[in-house]
Design an enzyme around this catalytic site. Sequence first.
Site, PDB file in Angstrom:
ATOM      1  N   CYS A  79       0.885  -1.169  -0.116  1.00 46.84           N
ATOM      2  CA  CYS A  79       0.082   0.191  -0.077  1.00 46.84           C
ATOM      3  C   CYS A  79       0.877   1.090   0.025  1.00 46.84           C
ATOM      4  O   CYS A  79       1.430   1.658   1.091  1.00 46.84           O
ATOM      5  CB  CYS A  79      -0.966  -0.006   1.263  1.00 46.84           C
ATOM      6  SG  CYS A  79      -1.888   1.576   1.394  1.00 46.84           S
TER       7      CYS A  79
ATOM      8  N   CYS B  95      -0.569   4.156   2.223  1.00 45.99           N
ATOM      9  CA  CYS B  95      -0.369   4.341   3.734  1.00 45.99           C
ATOM     10  C   CYS B  95      -0.301   2.868   4.163  1.00 45.99           C
ATOM     11  O   CYS B  95       0.890   2.299   4.200  1.00 45.99           O
ATOM     12  CB  CYS B  95      -1.960   4.783   4.139  1.00 45.99           C
ATOM     13  SG  CYS B  95      -3.376   4.286   3.234  1.00 45.99           S
TER      14      CYS B  95
ATOM     15  N   CYS C  55      -3.061  -0.015   3.868  1.00 45.48           N
ATOM     16  CA  CYS C  55      -4.291  -0.827   3.540  1.00 45.48           C
ATOM     17  C   CYS C  55      -3.897  -2.188   3.670  1.00 45.48           C
ATOM     18  O   CYS C  55      -3.077  -2.646   2.827  1.00 45.48           O
ATOM     19  CB  CYS C  55      -5.013  -0.344   2.459  1.00 45.48           C
ATOM     20  SG  CYS C  55      -5.389   1.402   2.342  1.00 45.48           S
TER      21      CYS C  55
END
Lengths: 218, 108
Positions: A115, A118, A120
């Site tokens: 990700c 961020c 995820c």
Amino acid sequence: MTTAHRHDRTHAHAATADHAPPGHEWEFLEIALRELLIEKRVLTAAAIQARIDAVEGATPIQGSRVVARAWVDPAYKARLLADGNAAVAELGYGFDGPKLVALENTPARHHMVVCTLCSCYPKPLLGLSPAWYKSREYRSRAVSEPRAVLAEFGTVLPEDVELRVVDSTADCRYLIIPLRPVGTEGWTETRLVDLVTRDSMIGVAPARTPQTDHGTDV
Amino acid sequence: MSARTHDMGGAPAGPIDRSEPPVTLTEQRVDAMMALLREPPLGLFSTDAMRRAIEDLAPDVYLGSAYYERWCYAMRDLLVETGVLTDAEIADRLAAVQQRFETEGAPP
């Protein structure tokens, strides 16, 4: 709390040191926010603790069971590849919200998950993500030099194997179905579950082989 | 236009630290509070709002902070935005908490 601990802030990072003093400014902020939220009856201490307990209890086992089922049941695997959310729900696992996409590794094609924006991650199936998954280094390099990243995990991918890196988002999470290890023909689904590691479902490592299945890594 | 700080895919970076330190109690609490504030029945803000709050942190704060530290700052900002807490009461309480640790050395 002993006097000796009073100014020893190195203890703030011991996971079990419930009463260790905060070592960083933001840890005071966490206390301040929590106290205010409890006083204003927005949250309760009991609800916070119950949530912590629930998260602590989450492990990659549900993901491992999904993969083991897919290994032994081609029809299930087809359903999993077609609609991840519905297929994991068949096994009683809730995956609400984001779309769940399962991708199958083959001898010719490998997948790994990142990700970049961020962190995820398919938490309902794999539990909390490891620290490295959320690190700047993994997020940055997984898409620019994925083979080098895999090598850092001890996974050396032959050049003729295609590598696809998939970038998770708030709306879409991925579960990798690793290659079923050779030498597991005739194994029961239950026995196969133990071979399906967290890292193999992120795509940074293969599943355990029967020879390495003595179970300390995750 | 250059990418925002959080958009770091492809940026140069060093080796990956593969160690997996245990999650601290503070981190667990931030994780739990954020979930409880976000999910029903409270639903004070959405997941997207939480991400936006993290992405809105100043670049030096974003890059200089631990993962759950960013969450903690974002939670503070979201609680002020949604009117649950005010900047002043957070500042007052933060000062009081710090004072308490200085004088008593332990949480109450």
